[in-house]
Design a protein around this motif. Structure first.
Motif, PDB file in Angstrom:
ATOM      1  N   MET A   1       0.841  -1.185   0.000  1.00 40.80           N
ATOM      2  CA  MET A   1       0.000   0.000   0.000  1.00 40.80           C
ATOM      3  C   MET A   1       0.879   1.239   0.000  1.00 40.80           C
ATOM      4  SD  MET A   1      -2.901   0.862   2.766  1.00 40.80           S
ATOM      5  CE  MET A   1      -4.104   2.035   2.428  1.00 40.80           C
ATOM      6  N   ASN A   2       0.531   2.211  -0.849  1.00 40.57           N
ATOM      7  CA  ASN A   2       1.306   3.432  -0.987  1.00 40.57           C
ATOM      8  C   ASN A   2       0.428   4.616  -0.577  1.00 40.57           C
ATOM      9  OD1 ASN A   2       3.030   5.458  -1.705  1.00 40.57           O
ATOM     10  ND2 ASN A   2       3.422   4.701  -3.756  1.00 40.57           N
ATOM     11  N   PHE A   3       0.953   5.477   0.307  1.00 43.80           N
ATOM     12  CA  PHE A   3       0.199   6.640   0.790  1.00 43.80           C
ATOM     13  C   PHE A   3       0.407   7.886  -0.072  1.00 43.80           C
ATOM     14  CE2 PHE A   3       0.898   3.975   4.553  1.00 43.80           C
ATOM     15  CZ  PHE A   3      -0.425   3.789   4.948  1.00 43.80           C
ATOM     16  N   TRP A   4       1.345   7.820  -1.011  1.00 47.63           N
ATOM     17  CA  TRP A   4       1.646   8.965  -1.855  1.00 47.63           C
ATOM     18  C   TRP A   4       1.181   8.694  -3.270  1.00 47.63           C
ATOM     19  CZ3 TRP A   4       5.105   7.012   1.742  1.00 47.63           C
ATOM     20  CH2 TRP A   4       5.381   7.857   2.803  1.00 47.63           C
ATOM     21  N   SER A   5       0.802   9.743  -3.954  1.00 47.79           N
ATOM     22  CA  SER A   5       0.392   9.575  -5.348  1.00 47.79           C
ATOM     23  C   SER A   5       1.637   9.378  -6.217  1.00 47.79           C
ATOM     24  CB  SER A   5      -0.406  10.793  -5.818  1.00 47.79           C
ATOM     25  OG  SER A   5       0.387  11.955  -5.715  1.00 47.79           O
ATOM     26  N   LEU A   6       1.428   8.780  -7.352  1.00 47.74           N
ATOM     27  CA  LEU A   6       2.541   8.565  -8.267  1.00 47.74           C
ATOM     28  C   LEU A   6       3.035   9.904  -8.800  1.00 47.74           C
ATOM     29  CD1 LEU A   6       1.211   5.534 -10.342  1.00 47.74           C
ATOM     30  CD2 LEU A   6       3.003   5.524  -8.613  1.00 47.74           C
ATOM     31  N   PRO A   7       4.351  10.042  -8.970  1.00 44.53           N
ATOM     32  CA  PRO A   7       4.867  11.299  -9.529  1.00 44.53           C
ATOM     33  C   PRO A   7       4.478  11.412 -10.989  1.00 44.53           C
ATOM     34  CG  PRO A   7       6.639   9.704  -9.258  1.00 44.53           C
ATOM     35  CD  PRO A   7       5.406   9.100  -8.634  1.00 44.53           C
ATOM     36  N   PRO A   8       4.415  12.630 -11.499  1.00 44.48           N
ATOM     37  CA  PRO A   8       4.042  12.797 -12.909  1.00 44.48           C
ATOM     38  C   PRO A   8       5.125  12.224 -13.824  1.00 44.48           C
ATOM     39  CG  PRO A   8       4.775  14.885 -11.990  1.00 44.48           C
ATOM     40  CD  PRO A   8       4.696  13.915 -10.852  1.00 44.48           C
ATOM     41  N   THR A   9       4.716  11.760 -14.954  1.00 49.21           N
ATOM     42  CA  THR A   9       5.655  11.259 -15.954  1.00 49.21           C
ATOM     43  C   THR A   9       6.194  12.442 -16.741  1.00 49.21           C
ATOM     44  OG1 THR A   9       4.437   9.188 -16.143  1.00 49.21           O
ATOM     45  CG2 THR A   9       5.905   9.764 -17.965  1.00 49.21           C
ATOM     46  N   ILE A  10       7.499  12.513 -16.846  1.00 51.15           N
ATOM     47  CA  ILE A  10       8.140  13.576 -17.614  1.00 51.15           C
ATOM     48  C   ILE A  10       8.742  12.930 -18.850  1.00 51.15           C
ATOM     49  CG2 ILE A  10       9.967  15.303 -17.645  1.00 51.15           C
ATOM     50  CD1 ILE A  10       9.661  15.480 -14.582  1.00 51.15           C
ATOM     51  N   VAL A  11       8.365  13.418 -19.999  1.00 56.07           N
ATOM     52  CA  VAL A  11       8.877  12.881 -21.249  1.00 56.07           C
ATOM     53  C   VAL A  11      10.098  13.702 -21.657  1.00 56.07           C
ATOM     54  CG1 VAL A  11       8.355  12.417 -23.666  1.00 56.07           C
ATOM     55  CG2 VAL A  11       6.565  12.155 -21.938  1.00 56.07           C
ATOM     56  N   ALA A  12      11.229  13.033 -21.786  1.00 56.51           N
ATOM     57  CA  ALA A  12      12.465  13.709 -22.176  1.00 56.51           C
ATOM     58  C   ALA A  12      12.426  14.072 -23.653  1.00 56.51           C
ATOM     59  CB  ALA A  12      13.653  12.800 -21.892  1.00 56.51           C
ATOM     60  N   LYS A  13      13.013  15.205 -23.984  1.00 49.77           N
ATOM     61  CA  LYS A  13      13.114  15.643 -25.366  1.00 49.77           C
ATOM     62  C   LYS A  13      14.573  15.595 -25.792  1.00 49.77           C
ATOM     63  CE  LYS A  13       9.240  18.823 -24.926  1.00 49.77           C
ATOM     64  NZ  LYS A  13       8.811  20.218 -24.930  1.00 49.77           N
ATOM     65  N   THR A  14      14.801  15.112 -26.969  1.00 50.60           N
ATOM     66  CA  THR A  14      16.150  15.044 -27.508  1.00 50.60           C
ATOM     67  C   THR A  14      16.509  16.382 -28.127  1.00 50.60           C
ATOM     68  OG1 THR A  14      15.858  12.698 -27.991  1.00 50.60           O
ATOM     69  CG2 THR A  14      17.675  13.820 -29.094  1.00 50.60           C
ATOM     70  N   LEU A  15      17.676  16.917 -27.758  1.00 49.05           N
ATOM     71  CA  LEU A  15      18.153  18.151 -28.360  1.00 49.05           C
ATOM     72  C   LEU A  15      18.883  17.817 -29.650  1.00 49.05           C
ATOM     73  CD1 LEU A  15      19.680  19.988 -25.266  1.00 49.05           C
ATOM     74  CD2 LEU A  15      17.417  20.273 -26.256  1.00 49.05           C
ATOM     75  N   PRO A  16      18.922  18.742 -30.572  1.00 55.21           N
ATOM     76  CA  PRO A  16      19.691  18.491 -31.797  1.00 55.21           C
ATOM     77  C   PRO A  16      21.175  18.365 -31.468  1.00 55.21           C
ATOM     78  CG  PRO A  16      18.721  20.697 -31.819  1.00 55.21           C
ATOM     79  CD  PRO A  16      18.263  20.032 -30.572  1.00 55.21           C
ATOM     80  N   ALA A  17      21.859  17.552 -32.244  1.00 57.10           N
ATOM     81  CA  ALA A  17      23.299  17.366 -32.060  1.00 57.10           C
ATOM     82  C   ALA A  17      24.032  18.684 -32.260  1.00 57.10           C
ATOM     83  CB  ALA A  17      23.811  16.324 -33.042  1.00 57.10           C
ATOM     84  N   ILE A  18      25.181  18.794 -31.635  1.00 59.17           N
ATOM     85  CA  ILE A  18      26.003  19.984 -31.838  1.00 59.17           C
ATOM     86  C   ILE A  18      26.547  19.947 -33.264  1.00 59.17           C
ATOM     87  CG2 ILE A  18      28.113  21.169 -31.124  1.00 59.17           C
ATOM     88  CD1 ILE A  18      27.542  20.080 -28.298  1.00 59.17           C
ATOM     89  N   PRO A  19      26.327  20.981 -34.037  1.00 61.23           N
ATOM     90  CA  PRO A  19      26.798  20.986 -35.426  1.00 61.23           C
ATOM     91  C   PRO A  19      28.323  20.870 -35.498  1.00 61.23           C
ATOM     92  CG  PRO A  19      25.432  22.924 -34.963  1.00 61.23           C
ATOM     93  CD  PRO A  19      25.643  22.213 -33.675  1.00 61.23           C
TER      94      PRO A  19
END
Length: 167
Positions: A1-19
């Motif tokens: 049993m868990n008394f805390w709510s689940l943390p929000p899901t954070i979707v990672a974003k990929t940055l463009p490669a360094i030119p």
């Protein structure tokens, strides 16, 4: 049993490669484990309150900046150093742990680099590497150079906002 709510899901974003045009075009005496200087070697990621990303390019003494609003990489600063760690103060100034130069400050807007702490008393550091800034503005940083288990003379320092240095 868990008394805390689940943390929000954070979707990672990929940055463009360094030119590749931002890869260093100068020589470096810094040598990787492979025995050569790579064209770019990034460490010390940190972000500002606007979400911009800053990283150091170790062999070439540079700070690169990714501006999130315009989705563009640029070279913020370039000097004769070997930066490793990077942190940002509340005033927006970047604090750089530089292996050759000690602690440096870099203006996150103009890219101007200046010395913050290059010596302990009269002695140069072995090789400053990583750092973190506390909520009180204290800078904790390592100075290990090439020390290790066979040479345990590396140190950890705390630099207070008033300039006092503790080992």
């Amino acid at each position: 049993m868990n008394f805390w709510s689940l943390p929000p899901t954070i979707v990672a974003k990929t940055l463009p490669a360094i030119p590749q045009e931002l890869y260093a075009q100068k020589a470096s005496e810094w040598i990787s484990g492979a025995g050569t200087s790579p064209p770019i070697f990034l460490e010390g990621p940190t972000t500002d309150t606007n979400g911009n990303l800053f990283v150091v390019d170790v062999p070439y003494g540079r700070i690169l900046k990714y501006q999130i609003e315009i989705q563009q990489w640029s070279v913020l600063a370039d000097w004769n150093g070997e930066p490793n760690g990077l942190a940002i103060r509340e005033d927006g100034m970047l604090v750089v742990a530089d292996y050759k130069e000690g602690l440096l400050l870099c203006d996150s807007i103009t890219g101007e680099v200046s010395a913050l702490l290059t010596r302990r008393n009269l002695e140069r550091f072995k090789g400053v590497n990583d750092l973190v800034i506390s909520s009180k503005g204290e800078i904790y940083f390592t100075d290990q150079g090439q020390t290790g288990m066979t040479d345990q003379s590396g140190k950890v320092y705390r630099l207070h906002p008033d300039g006092k240095l503790d080992c």
